[in-house]
Design an enzyme around this catalytic site. Structure first.
Site, PDB file in Angstrom:
ATOM      1  N   HIS A 180       0.791  -1.193  -0.166  1.00  0.00           N
ATOM      2  CA  HIS A 180      -0.221   0.094   0.277  1.00  0.00           C
ATOM      3  C   HIS A 180       0.890   1.730  -0.304  1.00  0.00           C
ATOM      4  CE1 HIS A 180      -3.946  -2.195   0.889  1.00  0.00           C
ATOM      5  NE2 HIS A 180      -3.627  -2.499   1.274  1.00  0.00           N
ATOM      6  N   CYS A 229      -0.055   2.698  -4.391  1.00  0.00           N
ATOM      7  CA  CYS A 229      -0.976   3.475  -4.883  1.00  0.00           C
ATOM      8  C   CYS A 229       0.374   4.789  -4.480  1.00  0.00           C
ATOM      9  CB  CYS A 229      -2.782   3.697  -3.593  1.00  0.00           C
ATOM     10  SG  CYS A 229      -3.625   2.799  -4.120  1.00  0.00           S
TER      11      CYS A 229
END
Length: 414
Positions: A127, A168
């Protein structure tokens, strides 16, 4: 005079933990199998992963990890150089630069011992948020990564380096990568957008992979690597990725090198059994926990267990709402008095602003929502607000004071 041929090194890092992040560790296991099968010695490969998936209580096939539908088990033989609490940004940077003394762990302290004629392939899967790549209990910030890479280049610790990063906002991690230090970087998405999971598995009730990883590894496994370049890899990503938009940074000259200069070549027999894959079931990293719970609720027949799953889902939605409300309150406090433009600007952060952003992000994490705890991981999705405030030049102290005030006064924290 021909260029000296050096060693090929690889460092493969999954910063994630927990079952719903299955695909992020599966990516690294799969990458290891490619590197190993191609003949890069284990002594020249470093693997970092939390290692809580293979024998997880939710895994219906203990000791088994797959990275594509009905795929092979990619877990056997995977190196466990850094697992559990040893998977940290500090250990990653120390291992990358070959600094055993800076590694904090018991047991062997395996690091990249590269020299001026060597290549290094780096693959990072987890992430992220603007300027952030997550590890299980701490974060790697773009400013620290870029500084480390510049130092390694200055010290002639490699000839060429290639970095593949999937998280991301991954473009924000490499946007400030200089184009003159022989490092080429590819990210799953631009500095201001999200990455996507793919291949939802009904039996395992989780996503098996992430979009960029699925595409680049599939292409790599069916190709003759001394006949394709990293520019070919990038163009293939551009053509095959459906949701994320891949980006390239750094030294484009390095992208013209053949992939075999970094990853060697797979045995002919390996290519004969492989087929290219197109990612399906695409869901953003931030939305994945919600989609997984929705699948579980729909599938669960036991009323008591179904009710428990619904409560968990409602709790996650409540936390999401609280995080969004808190960040919006902070934004409003920071833009009172004519600063409304601060969160509409799309300007990227420079290195100085990245340092300010790091200060803000860490203060928010320790004051409001620690995104390393699974229930608060959604907080990462709101960090574009802080990035825009920093990019617009809003004073760091003003942002910190706003965070402090919202933490003290907002009903979200009651």
């Amino acid at each position: 005079m021909s260029e000296a041929v050096g060693k090929q090194w690889a460092i493969l890092v999954a910063g994630a933990k927990d079952w719903y992040n299955y695909g992020l560790q599966a990516n690294i296991c799969h990458a290891y199998q490619i590197v190993h099968r191609n003949g890069i010695p284990d002594e020249q490969t470093v693997v970092m992963m939390y290692d809580d998936i293979a024998d997880n209580e939710q895994n219906p096939y203990k000791g088994n990890i797959i990275n594509q539908p009905n795929g092979p088990n990619v877990y056997p033989g995977v190196l466990k150089d850094y697992t559990g609490d040893d998977v940290t940004p500090e250990n990653f940077l120390a291992a990358l630069r070959g600094d055993e003394s800076a590694v904090t762990k018991t047991g062997p302290k395996k690091v990249i011992k590269s020299g001026k004629n060597d290549t290094i392939f780096v693959f990072l899967s987890d992430h992220g948020a603007p300027g952030i790549f997550c590890f299980p209990s701490s974060s790697l910030y773009a400013t620290d990564l870029i500084e480390e890479l510049q130092t390694m280049a200055k010290n002639k610790q490699f000839a060429k380096m290639v970095i593949f990063m999937e998280c991301c906002y991954s473009g924000s991690m490499l946007k400030n990568l200089p184009d003159n230090i022989s490092i080429y970087g590819v990210t799953a998405c631009p500095p201001d957008t999200v990455a996507y999971f793919c291949f939802f598995d009904e039996e395992r009730q989780t996503f098996l992979a992430a979009e960029m990883s699925a595409v680049w590894m599939s292409y790599t496994e069916v190709s003759v690597l001394d006949k394709i370049t990293f520019q070919d890899e990038f163009r293939n990503l551009q053509g095959q990725m459906k949701k994320s938009v891949p980006c390239e940074y750094g030294d484009k000259e390095v992208s013209l090198l053949t992939v075999s200069k970094f990853l060697k070549n797979p045995p002919t027999s390996a290519k004969e059994t492989k087929k290219g894959l197109s990612p399906t079931d695409l869901v953003s990293f931030y939305e994945a926990p919600f989609r997984i719970l929705e699948h579980q609720i729909e599938r669960e027949a036991d009323p008591v267990k179904k009710d428990a799953l619904k409560k968990k889902y409602d709790g996650l939605q409540k936390t999401k709402s609280n995080i969004e409300s808190a960040v919006e309150e902070i934004r409003k406090r920071c833009t009172v008095g004519g600063g409304e433009h601060a969160t509409t600007a799309t300007k990227s952060l420079d290195l100085t602003q990245l340092q300010h952003f790091k200060t803000v992000a860490e203060f928010f994490r320790t004051t409001c929502f620690n995104w390393h705890e699974s229930q608060f991981q959604y907080a990462l999705s709101q960090f574009y607000v802080f990035a825009k405030l920093c990019a617009a030049g809003v004073d760091t102290e003003r942002i910190l004071e706003s965070i402090k005030e919202v933490r003290r006064t907002s009903s979200v924290f009651e």
